[in-house]
Motif scaffolding. Structure first.
Motif, PDB file in Angstrom:
ATOM      1  N   VAL A 129      10.834  -2.852  42.477  1.00 46.05           N
ATOM      2  CA  VAL A 129      10.697  -1.398  42.311  1.00 46.05           C
ATOM      3  C   VAL A 129       9.486  -1.080  41.441  1.00 46.05           C
ATOM      4  O   VAL A 129       9.273  -1.703  40.391  1.00 46.05           O
ATOM      5  CB  VAL A 129      11.963  -0.781  41.671  1.00 46.05           C
ATOM      6  CG1 VAL A 129      11.747   0.709  41.386  1.00 46.05           C
ATOM      7  CG2 VAL A 129      13.173  -0.968  42.578  1.00 46.05           C
ATOM      8  N   THR A 130       8.700  -0.101  41.890  1.00 46.89           N
ATOM      9  CA  THR A 130       7.610   0.429  41.070  1.00 46.89           C
ATOM     10  C   THR A 130       7.415   1.893  41.445  1.00 46.89           C
ATOM     11  O   THR A 130       8.069   2.410  42.346  1.00 46.89           O
ATOM     12  CB  THR A 130       6.311  -0.374  41.261  1.00 46.89           C
ATOM     13  OG1 THR A 130       5.353   0.047  40.270  1.00 46.89           O
ATOM     14  CG2 THR A 130       5.717  -0.175  42.657  1.00 46.89           C
ATOM     15  N   SER A 131       6.501   2.558  40.740  1.00 43.93           N
ATOM     16  CA  SER A 131       6.223   3.966  41.045  1.00 43.93           C
ATOM     17  C   SER A 131       4.779   4.287  40.730  1.00 43.93           C
ATOM     18  O   SER A 131       4.103   3.562  39.984  1.00 43.93           O
ATOM     19  CB  SER A 131       7.152   4.886  40.247  1.00 43.93           C
ATOM     20  OG  SER A 131       6.831   4.852  38.866  1.00 43.93           O
ATOM     21  N   GLY A 132       4.310   5.406  41.275  1.00 41.23           N
ATOM     22  CA  GLY A 132       2.939   5.845  41.061  1.00 41.23           C
ATOM     23  C   GLY A 132       2.738   6.460  39.694  1.00 41.23           C
ATOM     24  O   GLY A 132       3.694   6.760  38.960  1.00 41.23           O
ATOM     25  N   ALA A 133       1.473   6.692  39.344  1.00 41.16           N
ATOM     26  CA  ALA A 133       1.118   7.179  38.015  1.00 41.16           C
ATOM     27  C   ALA A 133       1.515   8.627  37.776  1.00 41.16           C
ATOM     28  O   ALA A 133       1.476   9.103  36.642  1.00 41.16           O
ATOM     29  CB  ALA A 133      -0.391   7.014  37.792  1.00 41.16           C
ATOM     30  N   SER A 134       1.894   9.359  38.826  1.00 44.64           N
ATOM     31  CA  SER A 134       2.325  10.742  38.657  1.00 44.64           C
ATOM     32  C   SER A 134       3.825  10.910  38.881  1.00 44.64           C
ATOM     33  O   SER A 134       4.318  12.024  39.026  1.00 44.64           O
ATOM     34  CB  SER A 134       1.548  11.656  39.620  1.00 44.64           C
ATOM     35  OG  SER A 134       1.662  11.204  40.953  1.00 44.64           O
ATOM     36  N   CYS A 135       4.560   9.809  38.885  1.00 49.93           N
ATOM     37  CA  CYS A 135       5.997   9.847  39.166  1.00 49.93           C
ATOM     38  C   CYS A 135       6.804   9.803  37.868  1.00 49.93           C
ATOM     39  O   CYS A 135       6.661   8.864  37.079  1.00 49.93           O
ATOM     40  CB  CYS A 135       6.383   8.665  40.051  1.00 49.93           C
ATOM     41  SG  CYS A 135       8.148   8.597  40.434  1.00 49.93           S
ATOM     42  N   PRO A 136       7.680  10.785  37.630  1.00 49.58           N
ATOM     43  CA  PRO A 136       8.530  10.768  36.431  1.00 49.58           C
ATOM     44  C   PRO A 136       9.465   9.562  36.410  1.00 49.58           C
ATOM     45  O   PRO A 136      10.005   9.161  37.444  1.00 49.58           O
ATOM     46  CB  PRO A 136       9.326  12.071  36.541  1.00 49.58           C
ATOM     47  CG  PRO A 136       8.525  12.954  37.447  1.00 49.58           C
ATOM     48  CD  PRO A 136       7.871  12.015  38.412  1.00 49.58           C
ATOM     49  N   ASP A 137       9.684   9.010  35.225  1.00 47.76           N
ATOM     50  CA  ASP A 137      10.593   7.876  35.085  1.00 47.76           C
ATOM     51  C   ASP A 137      12.009   8.230  35.523  1.00 47.76           C
ATOM     52  O   ASP A 137      12.757   7.366  35.995  1.00 47.76           O
ATOM     53  CB  ASP A 137      10.618   7.398  33.632  1.00 47.76           C
ATOM     54  CG  ASP A 137       9.366   6.636  33.242  1.00 47.76           C
ATOM     55  OD1 ASP A 137       8.597   6.245  34.139  1.00 47.76           O
ATOM     56  OD2 ASP A 137       9.156   6.416  32.026  1.00 47.76           O
ATOM     57  N   ALA A 138      12.394   9.499  35.360  1.00 40.63           N
ATOM     58  CA  ALA A 138      13.740   9.914  35.752  1.00 40.63           C
ATOM     59  C   ALA A 138      13.990   9.674  37.237  1.00 40.63           C
ATOM     60  O   ALA A 138      15.114   9.343  37.642  1.00 40.63           O
ATOM     61  CB  ALA A 138      13.959  11.384  35.409  1.00 40.63           C
ATOM     62  N   LEU A 139      12.949   9.836  38.061  1.00 41.09           N
ATOM     63  CA  LEU A 139      13.105   9.590  39.492  1.00 41.09           C
ATOM     64  C   LEU A 139      13.326   8.109  39.773  1.00 41.09           C
ATOM     65  O   LEU A 139      14.104   7.745  40.656  1.00 41.09           O
ATOM     66  CB  LEU A 139      11.876  10.087  40.254  1.00 41.09           C
ATOM     67  CG  LEU A 139      11.666  11.598  40.306  1.00 41.09           C
ATOM     68  CD1 LEU A 139      10.437  11.927  41.156  1.00 41.09           C
ATOM     69  CD2 LEU A 139      12.884  12.319  40.859  1.00 41.09           C
TER      70      LEU A 139
END
Length: 438
Positions: free
Chosen positions: A399-409
Protein backbone atom coordinates in the motif's frame (compact mmCIF):
# COMPACT_ATOMS: atom_id res chain seq x y z
CA UNK A 1 5.42 -8.97 16.96
CA UNK A 2 2.55 -7.64 14.86
CA UNK A 3 4.44 -4.65 13.50
CA UNK A 4 7.99 -4.76 12.24
CA UNK A 5 10.37 -2.67 10.19
CA UNK A 6 11.72 -4.60 7.22
CA UNK A 7 15.37 -3.77 6.75
CA UNK A 8 17.00 -3.43 3.39
CA UNK A 9 20.01 -1.18 3.04
CA UNK A 10 20.18 -1.13 -0.77
CA UNK A 11 17.53 1.58 -1.16
CA UNK A 12 19.42 4.80 -0.66
CA UNK A 13 18.11 8.37 -0.83
CA UNK A 14 19.33 10.58 -3.65
CA UNK A 15 22.08 12.63 -2.01
CA UNK A 16 22.15 15.57 -4.39
CA UNK A 17 22.24 19.22 -3.31
CA UNK A 18 18.46 19.29 -2.88
CA UNK A 19 18.41 17.29 0.36
CA UNK A 20 19.67 20.07 2.66
CA UNK A 21 16.86 22.38 1.48
CA UNK A 22 14.30 19.67 2.23
CA UNK A 23 15.69 19.11 5.71
CA UNK A 24 15.88 22.84 6.42
CA UNK A 25 12.27 23.40 5.37
CA UNK A 26 10.99 20.52 7.48
CA UNK A 27 13.00 21.70 10.46
CA UNK A 28 11.88 25.33 10.20
CA UNK A 29 8.14 24.94 9.72
CA UNK A 30 5.24 22.75 10.77
CA UNK A 31 1.75 23.03 9.32
CA UNK A 32 -1.75 23.26 10.68
CA UNK A 33 -3.54 20.64 8.58
CA UNK A 34 -7.19 19.82 9.43
CA UNK A 35 -7.51 16.78 11.68
CA UNK A 36 -9.93 15.18 9.24
CA UNK A 37 -6.95 14.49 6.97
CA UNK A 38 -4.87 12.87 9.73
CA UNK A 39 -4.78 9.23 10.80
CA UNK A 40 -3.79 7.87 14.23
CA UNK A 41 -2.41 4.72 12.62
CA UNK A 42 -0.39 6.45 9.89
CA UNK A 43 0.86 9.13 12.31
CA UNK A 44 2.11 6.41 14.66
CA UNK A 45 3.82 4.57 11.79
CA UNK A 46 5.52 7.70 10.45
CA UNK A 47 6.63 8.79 13.93
CA UNK A 48 8.18 5.39 14.64
CA UNK A 49 9.95 5.24 11.27
CA UNK A 50 11.32 8.75 11.73
CA UNK A 51 12.70 7.86 15.16
CA UNK A 52 14.46 4.77 13.81
CA UNK A 53 15.65 6.30 10.52
CA UNK A 54 16.29 10.02 10.97
CA UNK A 55 18.67 10.17 8.00
CA UNK A 56 16.08 8.55 5.70
CA UNK A 57 18.37 5.80 4.43
CA UNK A 58 16.04 2.83 4.90
CA UNK A 59 13.45 2.54 2.12
CA UNK A 60 12.01 -0.82 3.13
CA UNK A 61 8.28 -0.92 3.96
CA UNK A 62 6.57 -1.12 7.34
CA UNK A 63 4.73 -4.37 8.02
CA UNK A 64 1.29 -4.04 9.58
CA UNK A 65 0.49 -7.61 10.50
CA UNK A 66 -3.26 -8.08 11.01
CA UNK A 67 -2.88 -11.86 11.01
CA UNK A 68 -4.79 -13.20 7.99
CA UNK A 69 -3.89 -10.08 5.98
CA UNK A 70 -0.49 -8.36 6.05
CA UNK A 71 -0.16 -4.77 4.84
CA UNK A 72 3.27 -3.59 3.70
CA UNK A 73 3.20 0.20 3.89
CA UNK A 74 5.69 2.22 1.82
CA UNK A 75 8.38 4.06 3.78
CA UNK A 76 7.34 7.47 2.41
CA UNK A 77 3.91 8.40 1.07
CA UNK A 78 1.14 10.95 1.46
CA UNK A 79 1.24 14.70 1.99
CA UNK A 80 4.55 16.33 1.06
CA UNK A 81 5.86 19.69 2.26
CA UNK A 82 4.35 21.61 -0.65
CA UNK A 83 0.90 20.07 -0.20
CA UNK A 84 0.80 20.66 3.56
CA UNK A 85 1.94 24.24 2.98
CA UNK A 86 -0.86 24.80 0.44
CA UNK A 87 -3.54 23.27 2.64
CA UNK A 88 -2.38 25.27 5.67
CA UNK A 89 -2.51 28.57 3.75
CA UNK A 90 -5.88 27.80 2.14
CA UNK A 91 -7.80 26.87 5.27
CA UNK A 92 -6.14 29.62 7.32
CA UNK A 93 -7.18 32.13 4.64
CA UNK A 94 -10.79 30.92 4.85
CA UNK A 95 -10.79 31.17 8.64
CA UNK A 96 -9.23 34.64 8.72
CA UNK A 97 -11.47 36.19 6.04
CA UNK A 98 -15.14 35.54 6.90
CA UNK A 99 -17.54 37.13 4.42
CA UNK A 100 -14.89 37.71 1.73
CA UNK A 101 -15.06 36.16 -1.71
CA UNK A 102 -12.26 33.60 -1.95
CA UNK A 103 -11.21 32.01 -5.22
CA UNK A 104 -8.76 29.35 -6.33
CA UNK A 105 -7.16 29.59 -9.76
CA UNK A 106 -7.79 25.85 -10.21
CA UNK A 107 -7.62 22.77 -8.01
CA UNK A 108 -5.44 23.43 -4.95
CA UNK A 109 -3.90 19.97 -5.30
CA UNK A 110 -4.98 16.88 -7.20
CA UNK A 111 -7.12 15.32 -4.50
CA UNK A 112 -10.93 15.25 -4.79
CA UNK A 113 -11.59 15.29 -1.03
CA UNK A 114 -9.44 18.35 -0.34
CA UNK A 115 -10.89 20.28 -3.27
CA UNK A 116 -14.44 19.32 -2.31
CA UNK A 117 -13.78 20.50 1.26
CA UNK A 118 -12.53 23.84 -0.04
CA UNK A 119 -15.62 24.26 -2.21
CA UNK A 120 -17.83 23.34 0.75
CA UNK A 121 -16.10 26.15 2.66
CA UNK A 122 -17.18 28.64 -0.01
CA UNK A 123 -14.07 28.71 -2.22
CA UNK A 124 -14.81 28.99 -5.96
CA UNK A 125 -12.57 27.77 -8.80
CA UNK A 126 -11.70 30.28 -11.53
CA UNK A 127 -10.41 27.67 -14.00
CA UNK A 128 -10.47 23.92 -14.53
CA UNK A 129 -7.29 21.82 -14.66
CA UNK A 130 -6.78 22.45 -18.38
CA UNK A 131 -6.93 26.23 -17.94
CA UNK A 132 -10.50 26.67 -19.21
CA UNK A 133 -12.07 29.74 -17.62
CA UNK A 134 -15.01 28.98 -15.30
CA UNK A 135 -15.37 32.46 -13.81
CA UNK A 136 -14.13 35.46 -15.84
CA UNK A 137 -11.29 37.45 -14.31
CA UNK A 138 -13.10 40.70 -15.11
CA UNK A 139 -15.74 39.76 -12.52
CA UNK A 140 -13.11 39.99 -9.77
CA UNK A 141 -12.34 43.07 -7.67
CA UNK A 142 -9.39 44.21 -5.62
CA UNK A 143 -11.32 43.17 -2.50
CA UNK A 144 -11.36 39.52 -3.55
CA UNK A 145 -8.84 36.89 -2.50
CA UNK A 146 -7.30 34.58 -5.12
CA UNK A 147 -5.27 31.59 -3.97
CA UNK A 148 -2.47 30.43 -6.27
CA UNK A 149 -2.40 26.59 -6.17
CA UNK A 150 0.59 24.46 -5.24
CA UNK A 151 1.43 23.99 -8.94
CA UNK A 152 2.00 27.74 -9.39
CA UNK A 153 0.69 29.69 -12.35
CA UNK A 154 1.82 31.51 -15.47
CA UNK A 155 3.31 35.00 -15.54
CA UNK A 156 0.41 36.11 -17.74
CA UNK A 157 -2.15 35.16 -15.10
CA UNK A 158 -0.05 36.70 -12.33
CA UNK A 159 -0.08 39.99 -14.26
CA UNK A 160 -3.83 39.82 -14.89
CA UNK A 161 -4.49 39.44 -11.18
CA UNK A 162 -2.06 42.19 -10.18
CA UNK A 163 -3.64 44.53 -12.72
CA UNK A 164 -6.94 43.97 -10.90
CA UNK A 165 -5.27 45.03 -7.66
CA UNK A 166 -5.36 41.53 -6.15
CA UNK A 167 -2.43 40.86 -3.78
CA UNK A 168 -1.40 37.38 -4.92
CA UNK A 169 1.84 37.11 -2.91
CA UNK A 170 0.05 36.77 0.43
CA UNK A 171 -2.11 33.91 -0.88
CA UNK A 172 0.43 32.15 -3.07
CA UNK A 173 0.70 28.45 -2.17
CA UNK A 174 3.19 27.54 -4.92
CA UNK A 175 5.38 24.67 -3.74
CA UNK A 176 8.92 25.89 -2.92
CA UNK A 177 10.35 22.99 -4.92
CA UNK A 178 8.43 24.11 -7.99
CA UNK A 179 9.84 27.59 -7.44
CA UNK A 180 13.29 26.04 -7.13
CA UNK A 181 12.92 24.71 -10.69
CA UNK A 182 11.91 28.20 -11.86
CA UNK A 183 14.89 29.78 -10.10
CA UNK A 184 17.33 27.23 -11.50
CA UNK A 185 15.93 27.80 -14.99
CA UNK A 186 16.52 31.52 -14.60
CA UNK A 187 20.12 30.93 -13.49
CA UNK A 188 21.05 28.74 -16.46
CA UNK A 189 19.15 31.04 -18.83
CA UNK A 190 21.59 33.80 -17.86
CA UNK A 191 24.34 31.57 -19.24
CA UNK A 192 22.50 31.31 -22.55
CA UNK A 193 21.20 27.78 -22.16
CA UNK A 194 17.87 26.79 -23.70
CA UNK A 195 15.51 25.25 -21.14
CA UNK A 196 14.16 21.77 -21.82
CA UNK A 197 11.28 20.85 -19.49
CA UNK A 198 10.40 17.21 -18.94
CA UNK A 199 6.68 17.28 -18.18
CA UNK A 200 3.13 16.79 -19.34
CA UNK A 201 2.46 19.74 -21.67
CA UNK A 202 -1.09 20.37 -20.41
CA UNK A 203 -0.38 19.93 -16.68
CA UNK A 204 -0.82 23.08 -14.55
CA UNK A 205 2.71 22.88 -13.16
CA UNK A 206 4.32 22.38 -16.57
CA UNK A 207 2.35 25.31 -18.01
CA UNK A 208 3.57 27.48 -15.13
CA UNK A 209 7.18 26.31 -15.39
CA UNK A 210 7.14 26.81 -19.16
CA UNK A 211 5.86 30.36 -18.70
CA UNK A 212 8.59 31.27 -16.22
CA UNK A 213 11.35 29.56 -18.24
CA UNK A 214 10.24 31.11 -21.53
CA UNK A 215 10.42 34.59 -20.03
CA UNK A 216 14.18 34.15 -19.65
CA UNK A 217 15.28 31.81 -22.44
CA UNK A 218 14.09 29.74 -25.40
CA UNK A 219 12.15 26.81 -23.91
CA UNK A 220 10.68 23.51 -25.01
CA UNK A 221 8.61 20.79 -23.31
CA UNK A 222 9.35 17.09 -23.90
CA UNK A 223 6.77 14.71 -22.49
CA UNK A 224 8.79 11.47 -22.50
CA UNK A 225 11.91 9.68 -23.70
CA UNK A 226 10.43 9.17 -27.17
CA UNK A 227 10.18 12.93 -27.62
CA UNK A 228 13.67 13.37 -26.16
CA UNK A 229 15.04 10.96 -28.77
CA UNK A 230 13.15 12.87 -31.45
CA UNK A 231 14.62 16.13 -30.14
CA UNK A 232 18.08 14.56 -30.26
CA UNK A 233 17.63 13.92 -33.98
CA UNK A 234 16.88 17.60 -34.53
CA UNK A 235 20.04 18.50 -32.58
CA UNK A 236 22.15 16.26 -34.83
CA UNK A 237 20.31 17.24 -38.01
CA UNK A 238 18.96 13.74 -38.68
CA UNK A 239 15.44 15.15 -39.03
CA UNK A 240 14.51 18.09 -41.32
CA UNK A 241 14.13 21.39 -39.45
CA UNK A 242 10.80 22.26 -41.05
CA UNK A 243 9.22 19.20 -39.36
CA UNK A 244 10.28 20.38 -35.88
CA UNK A 245 7.62 23.05 -35.51
CA UNK A 246 4.88 20.52 -36.32
CA UNK A 247 6.24 17.80 -34.02
CA UNK A 248 6.60 20.21 -31.10
CA UNK A 249 3.60 22.42 -31.81
CA UNK A 250 2.42 24.22 -28.65
CA UNK A 251 5.52 22.91 -26.82
CA UNK A 252 8.08 25.58 -27.78
CA UNK A 253 8.39 29.22 -26.81
CA UNK A 254 7.57 32.03 -29.23
CA UNK A 255 10.33 32.74 -31.71
CA UNK A 256 12.14 29.45 -31.03
CA UNK A 257 14.98 29.08 -33.54
CA UNK A 258 15.93 25.45 -34.14
CA UNK A 259 19.27 26.27 -35.74
CA UNK A 260 20.66 28.25 -32.79
CA UNK A 261 18.48 27.44 -29.75
CA UNK A 262 19.55 23.81 -29.35
CA UNK A 263 23.28 24.47 -29.23
CA UNK A 264 23.34 24.90 -25.43
CA UNK A 265 20.70 23.15 -23.30
CA UNK A 266 19.70 22.31 -19.73
CA UNK A 267 16.99 19.91 -18.53
CA UNK A 268 14.55 20.61 -15.67
CA UNK A 269 11.28 18.86 -14.86
CA UNK A 270 7.71 18.95 -13.72
CA UNK A 271 8.41 17.89 -10.14
CA UNK A 272 5.85 15.07 -10.14
CA UNK A 273 7.37 13.13 -13.03
CA UNK A 274 9.36 9.96 -12.46
CA UNK A 275 12.74 11.21 -11.27
CA UNK A 276 14.43 8.28 -13.01
CA UNK A 277 12.77 9.25 -16.31
CA UNK A 278 13.94 12.86 -16.00
CA UNK A 279 17.46 11.70 -15.24
CA UNK A 280 17.39 9.27 -18.17
CA UNK A 281 16.24 12.05 -20.54
CA UNK A 282 18.94 14.39 -19.23
CA UNK A 283 21.61 11.68 -19.58
CA UNK A 284 20.47 10.88 -23.13
CA UNK A 285 20.54 14.49 -24.29
CA UNK A 286 23.89 15.00 -22.58
CA UNK A 287 25.32 12.08 -24.57
CA UNK A 288 23.85 13.55 -27.77
CA UNK A 289 25.60 16.88 -27.08
CA UNK A 290 28.89 15.16 -26.23
CA UNK A 291 28.84 13.07 -29.38
CA UNK A 292 27.62 15.81 -31.71
CA UNK A 293 30.08 18.45 -30.49
CA UNK A 294 33.01 16.16 -29.64
CA UNK A 295 32.97 16.93 -25.91
CA UNK A 296 33.83 14.96 -22.76
CA UNK A 297 33.11 15.26 -19.04
CA UNK A 298 35.74 18.00 -18.71
CA UNK A 299 34.10 20.42 -21.12
CA UNK A 300 30.48 19.27 -21.46
CA UNK A 301 29.33 22.36 -19.55
CA UNK A 302 30.05 24.33 -22.71
CA UNK A 303 26.88 22.79 -24.14
CA UNK A 304 24.95 21.12 -21.28
CA UNK A 305 23.96 22.55 -17.88
CA UNK A 306 23.98 20.40 -14.73
CA UNK A 307 20.46 20.64 -13.25
CA UNK A 308 20.27 17.52 -11.07
CA UNK A 309 19.54 19.71 -8.05
CA UNK A 310 16.01 20.43 -9.33
CA UNK A 311 14.64 16.94 -8.57
CA UNK A 312 11.93 17.16 -5.87
CA UNK A 313 12.90 15.36 -2.65
CA UNK A 314 9.32 14.15 -1.96
CA UNK A 315 8.82 12.75 -5.45
CA UNK A 316 12.17 11.02 -5.20
CA UNK A 317 11.46 9.65 -1.70
CA UNK A 318 8.02 8.31 -2.62
CA UNK A 319 9.24 6.67 -5.81
CA UNK A 320 12.30 5.15 -4.13
CA UNK A 321 10.04 3.87 -1.35
CA UNK A 322 7.90 2.06 -3.92
CA UNK A 323 11.04 0.49 -5.36
CA UNK A 324 11.94 -0.69 -1.86
CA UNK A 325 8.41 -1.92 -1.18
CA UNK A 326 8.37 -3.94 -4.40
CA UNK A 327 11.23 -6.11 -3.11
CA UNK A 328 8.67 -7.70 -0.78
CA UNK A 329 6.83 -10.80 -2.00
CA UNK A 330 3.19 -9.74 -2.27
CA UNK A 331 -0.08 -10.69 -3.93
CA UNK A 332 -1.21 -7.23 -5.04
CA UNK A 333 -0.67 -3.50 -4.60
CA UNK A 334 -3.14 -0.74 -3.80
CA UNK A 335 -2.23 2.86 -4.62
CA UNK A 336 -4.45 5.62 -3.20
CA UNK A 337 -4.75 9.08 -4.73
CA UNK A 338 -6.58 11.45 -7.05
CA UNK A 339 -7.09 10.14 -10.55
CA UNK A 340 -5.64 13.32 -12.10
CA UNK A 341 -2.57 13.21 -9.85
CA UNK A 342 0.60 12.92 -11.91
CA UNK A 343 2.83 11.79 -9.03
CA UNK A 344 0.29 9.11 -8.01
CA UNK A 345 0.04 7.70 -11.53
CA UNK A 346 3.80 7.25 -11.59
CA UNK A 347 3.67 5.21 -8.37
CA UNK A 348 1.02 3.04 -10.04
CA UNK A 349 3.26 2.72 -13.08
CA UNK A 350 6.12 1.40 -10.93
CA UNK A 351 3.87 -1.12 -9.15
CA UNK A 352 2.26 -2.37 -12.36
CA UNK A 353 5.64 -3.59 -13.57
CA UNK A 354 5.77 -6.13 -10.74
CA UNK A 355 2.27 -7.28 -9.69
CA UNK A 356 -1.51 -6.65 -9.99
CA UNK A 357 -2.11 -3.02 -8.98
CA UNK A 358 -5.33 -1.22 -8.10
CA UNK A 359 -5.47 2.59 -8.28
CA UNK A 360 -8.30 3.94 -6.12
CA UNK A 361 -9.16 7.35 -4.67
CA UNK A 362 -10.85 6.16 -1.46
CA UNK A 363 -12.00 3.06 0.42
CA UNK A 364 -15.47 3.20 -1.16
CA UNK A 365 -13.93 1.88 -4.37
CA UNK A 366 -13.32 -1.40 -2.55
CA UNK A 367 -16.81 -2.70 -3.24
CA UNK A 368 -16.49 -5.99 -1.38
CA UNK A 369 -14.09 -8.80 -0.69
CA UNK A 370 -14.80 -10.01 -4.22
CA UNK A 371 -14.83 -6.79 -6.27
CA UNK A 372 -12.89 -3.53 -6.54
CA UNK A 373 -13.53 -0.50 -8.76
CA UNK A 374 -10.24 1.04 -9.83
CA UNK A 375 -8.81 3.53 -12.28
CA UNK A 376 -6.83 2.65 -15.38
CA UNK A 377 -4.77 5.80 -15.93
CA UNK A 378 -3.68 4.57 -19.36
CA UNK A 379 -7.26 4.66 -20.66
CA UNK A 380 -8.54 7.19 -18.05
CA UNK A 381 -11.46 4.89 -17.25
CA UNK A 382 -12.65 3.11 -14.13
CA UNK A 383 -13.26 -0.63 -14.27
CA UNK A 384 -14.36 -3.33 -11.86
CA UNK A 385 -12.13 -6.33 -11.20
CA UNK A 386 -13.53 -9.40 -9.45
CA UNK A 387 -11.63 -11.88 -7.28
CA UNK A 388 -8.82 -9.38 -6.72
CA UNK A 389 -8.03 -10.89 -3.30
CA UNK A 390 -6.47 -14.37 -3.47
CA UNK A 391 -8.18 -17.20 -1.65
CA UNK A 392 -5.37 -17.85 0.78
CA UNK A 393 -4.06 -16.61 4.11
CA UNK A 394 -2.11 -14.62 4.89
CA UNK A 395 -2.67 -12.24 1.99
CA UNK A 396 0.22 -9.81 1.43
CA UNK A 397 -0.80 -6.36 0.14
CA UNK A 398 1.49 -3.44 -0.71
CA UNK A 399 0.00 0.00 0.00
CA UNK A 400 1.14 3.52 -0.84
CA UNK A 401 -0.41 6.87 -1.76
CA UNK A 402 0.31 10.01 -3.73
CA UNK A 403 1.74 13.24 -2.35
CA UNK A 404 -1.69 14.92 -2.32
CA UNK A 405 -3.53 12.07 -0.58
CA UNK A 406 -4.62 12.51 3.07
CA UNK A 407 -3.38 9.84 5.47
CA UNK A 408 -6.96 9.35 6.66
CA UNK A 409 -7.84 7.90 3.25
CA UNK A 410 -4.97 5.41 3.49
CA UNK A 411 -6.12 4.30 6.93
CA UNK A 412 -9.65 3.92 5.57
CA UNK A 413 -8.38 1.63 2.81
CA UNK A 414 -6.32 -0.47 5.24
CA UNK A 415 -9.22 -0.76 7.68
CA UNK A 416 -11.61 -1.89 4.94
CA UNK A 417 -9.21 -4.52 3.62
CA UNK A 418 -8.55 -5.88 7.11
CA UNK A 419 -12.29 -5.91 7.80
CA UNK A 420 -12.80 -8.65 5.21
CA UNK A 421 -10.94 -11.02 7.55
CA UNK A 422 -12.88 -11.55 10.81
CA UNK A 423 -9.83 -12.82 12.69
CA UNK A 424 -7.82 -9.65 11.96
CA UNK A 425 -6.36 -7.50 14.71
CA UNK A 426 -7.95 -4.08 15.05
CA UNK A 427 -6.45 -0.78 13.92
CA UNK A 428 -6.57 0.36 17.56
CA UNK A 429 -4.48 -2.63 18.68
CA UNK A 430 -1.81 -1.83 16.10
CA UNK A 431 -1.72 1.83 17.13
CA UNK A 432 -1.25 0.81 20.79
CA UNK A 433 1.58 -1.54 19.84
CA UNK A 434 3.30 1.18 17.81
CA UNK A 435 2.95 3.80 20.54
CA UNK A 436 4.37 1.44 23.17
CA UNK A 437 7.13 0.01 21.02
CA UNK A 438 10.68 0.81 22.16
Amino acid sequence: MSISLLKNEQFQLYKGPLLPLALILHTMKSFDVPLVYRSPLISAVKKKRKEKDRMKKDFSPTLLDFGPVRIFLARHFGFCYGVENAIDIAFRTIEENPGKRIYLLSEMIHNPQVNADLEASGVQFLQDNSGKQLIPFDSLTAEDIVLIPAFGTTLKIEKQLRDLGIPIEKYNTTCPFVEKVWNRSEVIARSNYTIIIHGKPTHEETRATFSHAASNAPSIVVKDMDQAIELGKYITGELPSEQFYTDFKHQVSAGFNLEKDLQRIGVVNQTTMLASDTQAIADYLKEIMMSHYGLDENNIKERFADTRDTLCYATNDNQTSVTGMLQTEADLAVVVGGYNSSNTSHLVELCEEKLPTYYINNEEKILSRDAIKHFNFHTTMELVTENYLPGKEPVNILVTSGASCPDALVEGVIKKLAGFYPASRSIEDLVDILNNQE
